[in-house]
Design a protein around this motif. Structure first.
Motif, PDB file in Angstrom:
ATOM      1  N   ARG A  12       4.662   1.432   1.304  1.00 53.76           N
ATOM      2  CA  ARG A  12       5.907   1.923   0.431  1.00 53.76           C
ATOM      3  C   ARG A  12       6.492   3.087   1.250  1.00 53.76           C
ATOM      4  O   ARG A  12       7.702   3.326   1.029  1.00 53.76           O
ATOM      5  CB  ARG A  12       5.026   2.413  -0.854  1.00 53.76           C
ATOM      6  N   SER A  13       5.707   3.780   2.139  1.00 51.61           N
ATOM      7  CA  SER A  13       6.677   4.702   2.993  1.00 51.61           C
ATOM      8  C   SER A  13       7.315   4.389   3.834  1.00 51.61           C
ATOM      9  O   SER A  13       7.987   5.102   4.428  1.00 51.61           O
ATOM     10  CB  SER A  13       5.433   5.616   3.435  1.00 51.61           C
TER      11      SER A  13
ATOM     12  N   THR B 267       0.829  -1.139   0.160  1.00 51.99           N
ATOM     13  CA  THR B 267       0.137   0.157   0.016  1.00 51.99           C
ATOM     14  C   THR B 267       0.891   1.278  -0.075  1.00 51.99           C
ATOM     15  O   THR B 267       2.338   1.116  -0.074  1.00 51.99           O
ATOM     16  CB  THR B 267      -0.728   0.000   1.375  1.00 51.99           C
ATOM     17  N   ASP B 268       0.226   2.398   0.000  1.00 51.58           N
ATOM     18  CA  ASP B 268       1.074   3.473  -0.118  1.00 51.58           C
ATOM     19  C   ASP B 268       1.540   3.834   1.372  1.00 51.58           C
ATOM     20  O   ASP B 268       3.015   3.924   1.389  1.00 51.58           O
ATOM     21  CB  ASP B 268       0.104   4.942  -0.250  1.00 51.58           C
TER      22      ASP B 268
END
Lengths: 129, 129
Positions: A96-97, A92-93
């Motif tokens: 990814r972060s 997910t974002d």
DNA sequence: CAGAATCCTTTACGATACTG
DNA sequence: CAGTATCGTAAAGGATTCTG
């Protein structure tokens, strides 16, 4: 850990000890396979079998548990694609972060890993000798 | 994990999966108290009692185990100072070099911690509802 | 293929009591 | 003060077998 609703409100800089929220990331990664699993997904979705192959010695059960936990924490998404028995996992974002911090630890490991091993040897020699 | 003497030699960039050395740092930090303990020592030496106070709910035994492990891995140094029953713990250069990556995870936690909690709530709601 | 089920061992962590 | 000793629980991880 990482539970303390009544944590002090005013963080000047980063104070892990006054703000338990700051420990959450460590809890997420505090097991053998989480970091590497996220890292393995950095270039795109992979399936269970592909992940298992990428991660080396991981067992089916442990991989499933790891994926479930990462999914529970919003770091990756499980998606059943078309076709029978075809399941993809992708970051997910939020997941990814986390790649940045993970990479920071990975880079450190490559830079200083030898020193750690040397220190371990010294400690063992000292204990045995 | 992180044992594989016959790992592929040519890492182009950072490939955790081809170079098990890169996983060493995660192994070092893969428990509840290591990161926070190192972080607590960032401003200088502390004694056992001071650490215990700083770290919150940690138990004497667990703190000792954590310190022994960090010492074994060369991240901190145990020093018996003058005076009776006076022992200081301080970071080594190696341990200090890990503060950066630790901070990266801490910063991430503060930025995205709420999203993780929200994701957990959503997952629980989905499971219960 | 993607897992679920089962069993086992190890480790981490916690709690309490005691000691040089 | 800085631990050690002991006991107990829970979680993680590993190995194997079975299934939709």
């Amino acid at each position: 850990m990482a539970r303390d609703p009544a944590a002090r409100p005013g963080p000047r800089q980063i104070d892990f000890l006054a703000d338990c929220r700051a420990r959450l990331g460590f809890d997420l990664l505090a097991n053998t396979w989480s970091s590497v699993t996220l890292w393995a997904l950095r270039d795109g979705p992979l399936r269970h079998g592909q992940l298992k192959e990428s991660l080396g010695g991981i067992r089916t059960k442990v991989l499933t548990e790891t994926l479930r936990r990462l999914e529970f924490n919003g770091l990756l998404r499980r998606e059943e694609r078309a076709g029978p028995t075809r399941v993809d996992y992708e970051l997910t974002d939020l997941g990814r972060s986390l790649l940045g911090p993970i990479e920071a630890v990975g880079v450190w490991s490559q830079q200083y890993g030898d020193e750690v091993l040397a220190a371990q040897d010294r400690a063992e020699t000292r204990a045995a000798g």
